[in-house]
Design a protein around this motif. Sequence first.
Motif, PDB file in Angstrom:
ATOM      1  N   LYS A   1       0.541  -1.111  -0.056  1.00 32.37           N
ATOM      2  CA  LYS A   1      -0.016  -0.240   0.090  1.00 32.37           C
ATOM      3  C   LYS A   1       0.827   1.047  -0.121  1.00 32.37           C
ATOM      4  CE  LYS A   1      -3.739  -2.021   2.395  1.00 32.37           C
ATOM      5  NZ  LYS A   1      -4.748  -1.553   3.719  1.00 32.37           N
ATOM      6  N   ALA A   2       1.901   1.082  -0.691  1.00 31.08           N
ATOM      7  CA  ALA A   2       3.042   2.676  -0.784  1.00 31.08           C
ATOM      8  C   ALA A   2       1.687   3.273  -1.058  1.00 31.08           C
ATOM      9  CB  ALA A   2       3.918   2.442  -1.330  1.00 31.08           C
ATOM     10  N   LYS A   3       2.551   4.772  -0.587  1.00 28.17           N
ATOM     11  CA  LYS A   3       2.746   6.166  -1.711  1.00 28.17           C
ATOM     12  C   LYS A   3       3.148   6.687  -2.599  1.00 28.17           C
ATOM     13  CE  LYS A   3      -0.778   7.569   1.749  1.00 28.17           C
ATOM     14  NZ  LYS A   3      -1.031   8.896   2.866  1.00 28.17           N
ATOM     15  N   TYR A   4       2.634   6.532  -4.094  1.00 27.37           N
ATOM     16  CA  TYR A   4       4.245   6.354  -4.378  1.00 27.37           C
ATOM     17  C   TYR A   4       3.510   7.183  -6.264  1.00 27.37           C
ATOM     18  CZ  TYR A   4       2.180   2.977  -8.158  1.00 27.37           C
ATOM     19  OH  TYR A   4       1.179   2.310  -8.213  1.00 27.37           O
ATOM     20  N   ALA A   5       4.706   7.930  -7.022  1.00 28.54           N
ATOM     21  CA  ALA A   5       4.524   8.318  -7.958  1.00 28.54           C
ATOM     22  C   ALA A   5       5.809   7.857  -9.235  1.00 28.54           C
ATOM     23  CB  ALA A   5       5.002   9.964  -8.309  1.00 28.54           C
ATOM     24  N   LEU A   6       5.396   7.589 -10.215  1.00 29.50           N
ATOM     25  CA  LEU A   6       6.523   6.978 -11.149  1.00 29.50           C
ATOM     26  C   LEU A   6       6.675   7.695 -11.928  1.00 29.50           C
ATOM     27  CD1 LEU A   6       5.494   3.063 -11.154  1.00 29.50           C
ATOM     28  CD2 LEU A   6       6.964   4.160  -9.635  1.00 29.50           C
ATOM     29  N   THR A   7       8.023   7.759 -12.378  1.00 24.57           N
ATOM     30  CA  THR A   7       8.808   7.919 -13.328  1.00 24.57           C
ATOM     31  C   THR A   7       9.527   7.211 -14.486  1.00 24.57           C
ATOM     32  OG1 THR A   7       9.534  10.425 -12.190  1.00 24.57           O
ATOM     33  CG2 THR A   7      10.643  10.307 -14.723  1.00 24.57           C
ATOM     34  N   TRP A   8       9.016   7.199 -15.791  1.00 20.42           N
ATOM     35  CA  TRP A   8       9.654   6.615 -16.352  1.00 20.42           C
ATOM     36  C   TRP A   8      10.045   6.918 -17.745  1.00 20.42           C
ATOM     37  CZ3 TRP A   8       7.278   1.357 -16.063  1.00 20.42           C
ATOM     38  CH2 TRP A   8       5.928   1.486 -15.291  1.00 20.42           C
ATOM     39  N   THR A   9      11.043   5.700 -18.060  1.00 17.66           N
ATOM     40  CA  THR A   9      12.632   6.600 -18.608  1.00 17.66           C
ATOM     41  C   THR A   9      12.663   5.516 -19.961  1.00 17.66           C
ATOM     42  OG1 THR A   9      13.727   6.332 -17.467  1.00 17.66           O
ATOM     43  CG2 THR A   9      13.883   8.010 -17.846  1.00 17.66           C
ATOM     44  N   SER A  10      13.216   5.349 -21.458  1.00 18.50           N
ATOM     45  CA  SER A  10      14.108   4.483 -21.654  1.00 18.50           C
ATOM     46  C   SER A  10      15.122   5.042 -22.350  1.00 18.50           C
ATOM     47  CB  SER A  10      13.358   4.599 -23.624  1.00 18.50           C
ATOM     48  OG  SER A  10      13.713   3.138 -23.951  1.00 18.50           O
ATOM     49  N   SER A  11      16.093   3.605 -22.038  1.00 21.76           N
ATOM     50  CA  SER A  11      17.933   3.985 -22.684  1.00 21.76           C
ATOM     51  C   SER A  11      17.823   4.127 -24.057  1.00 21.76           C
ATOM     52  CB  SER A  11      18.469   3.108 -22.589  1.00 21.76           C
ATOM     53  OG  SER A  11      18.022   1.584 -22.905  1.00 21.76           O
ATOM     54  N   ASN A  12      17.112   3.798 -24.821  1.00 25.38           N
ATOM     55  CA  ASN A  12      17.063   3.700 -25.834  1.00 25.38           C
ATOM     56  C   ASN A  12      15.758   4.169 -27.004  1.00 25.38           C
ATOM     57  OD1 ASN A  12      17.343   3.790 -29.427  1.00 25.38           O
ATOM     58  ND2 ASN A  12      19.029   1.669 -29.005  1.00 25.38           N
ATOM     59  N   ASN A  13      14.782   6.021 -26.592  1.00 26.77           N
ATOM     60  CA  ASN A  13      14.027   5.871 -27.992  1.00 26.77           C
ATOM     61  C   ASN A  13      13.602   5.651 -28.823  1.00 26.77           C
ATOM     62  OD1 ASN A  13      12.473   6.484 -25.481  1.00 26.77           O
ATOM     63  ND2 ASN A  13      13.731   9.064 -25.692  1.00 26.77           N
TER      64      ASN A  13
ATOM     65  N   VAL B   1      14.446   2.595 -30.322  1.00 26.72           N
ATOM     66  CA  VAL B   1      14.321   0.928 -30.121  1.00 26.72           C
ATOM     67  C   VAL B   1      13.248   0.744 -29.711  1.00 26.72           C
ATOM     68  CG1 VAL B   1      14.973  -1.135 -29.188  1.00 26.72           C
ATOM     69  CG2 VAL B   1      16.536   0.234 -30.321  1.00 26.72           C
ATOM     70  N   ALA B   2      12.641   1.439 -28.474  1.00 28.22           N
ATOM     71  CA  ALA B   2      10.901   2.053 -27.589  1.00 28.22           C
ATOM     72  C   ALA B   2      10.963   2.498 -26.789  1.00 28.22           C
ATOM     73  CB  ALA B   2      11.817   0.126 -26.833  1.00 28.22           C
ATOM     74  N   THR B   3      10.011   3.134 -26.679  1.00 26.53           N
ATOM     75  CA  THR B   3       9.924   4.679 -25.907  1.00 26.53           C
ATOM     76  C   THR B   3       8.864   4.018 -24.931  1.00 26.53           C
ATOM     77  OG1 THR B   3       7.608   4.969 -27.664  1.00 26.53           O
ATOM     78  CG2 THR B   3       9.623   6.083 -28.311  1.00 26.53           C
ATOM     79  N   VAL B   4       8.397   4.352 -24.001  1.00 26.30           N
ATOM     80  CA  VAL B   4       7.596   4.476 -22.848  1.00 26.30           C
ATOM     81  C   VAL B   4       6.557   5.507 -22.586  1.00 26.30           C
ATOM     82  CG1 VAL B   4       9.279   4.750 -21.047  1.00 26.30           C
ATOM     83  CG2 VAL B   4       7.836   3.644 -20.474  1.00 26.30           C
ATOM     84  N   SER B   5       5.414   5.242 -22.669  1.00 26.62           N
ATOM     85  CA  SER B   5       4.813   7.317 -22.232  1.00 26.62           C
ATOM     86  C   SER B   5       5.150   7.113 -20.542  1.00 26.62           C
ATOM     87  CB  SER B   5       3.429   6.657 -22.697  1.00 26.62           C
ATOM     88  OG  SER B   5       2.724   5.512 -21.549  1.00 26.62           O
ATOM     89  N   LYS B   6       3.873   8.403 -19.648  1.00 31.20           N
ATOM     90  CA  LYS B   6       3.993   8.857 -18.553  1.00 31.20           C
ATOM     91  C   LYS B   6       3.833   7.596 -17.381  1.00 31.20           C
ATOM     92  CE  LYS B   6       4.221  13.726 -19.522  1.00 31.20           C
ATOM     93  NZ  LYS B   6       3.935  14.728 -19.137  1.00 31.20           N
ATOM     94  N   LYS B   7       2.857   6.422 -18.331  1.00 33.26           N
ATOM     95  CA  LYS B   7       1.612   5.729 -17.319  1.00 33.26           C
ATOM     96  C   LYS B   7       2.066   4.491 -17.664  1.00 33.26           C
ATOM     97  CE  LYS B   7      -2.928   8.054 -18.419  1.00 33.26           C
ATOM     98  NZ  LYS B   7      -3.537   7.805 -18.885  1.00 33.26           N
TER      99      LYS B   7
END
Length: 214
Positions: free
Chosen positions: A162-174, A176-182
Amino acid sequence: MKQEVIPATGHTPVTDKAVAATYTKTGLTEGSHCSVCDKVITAQKVVKKLALPKDGYLLTKSATKTVKAGKKLQIVLDGVQAKSYMSGNKAVATVSRKGLVTAKLAGKAKITVTLKTGKKLVLTVNVTDTKAPKTVKFTQGKKATLNVGKTLALKVKLTPAKAKYALTWTSSNNKVATVSKKGVVKAKKAGTATITATTQNGKKATIKITVKKK
């Protein structure tokens, strides 16, 4: 020695300007004295130091302050004016245009106060919370394979659950693959990329994405 207050008759009065009180120094009321004999005509009175508001924090130089999640902290400046306030980590703590800090999630946020003089003061806010994330992992494991054009919605598992959190997403090689805010990964072209999810208090999880041609 107490100064004698004398009538202005026969004297040439000069105004002694009032001095505004601050949070660290007392002030003075307006007074006057004779420019010829230097006698006091109207004595200046001491004005008490200003009192800090509830939950106020006097910021005179860069500092660090610990605040519990859900609490507020009013930044108070002493004899200077702010041009702007900015939070370096809004997931952890936000700040209003008037310097009111709101602690949101466990972690660290640097609140930068830019004064009208151009000088900057930094208040590092450490937000504490018993429900802070201690670990984070991907439910998909550490590796995943996608064909070009396909997507994958990544999900995380945290401790405590039940941890309270927010996540930041990053890709090492956009490329090849991107990642959204979700956390949705989209395969762009053949190759590999590492996707990293970081909580607001610095806990990280990584997954290696291999993208193949159709």
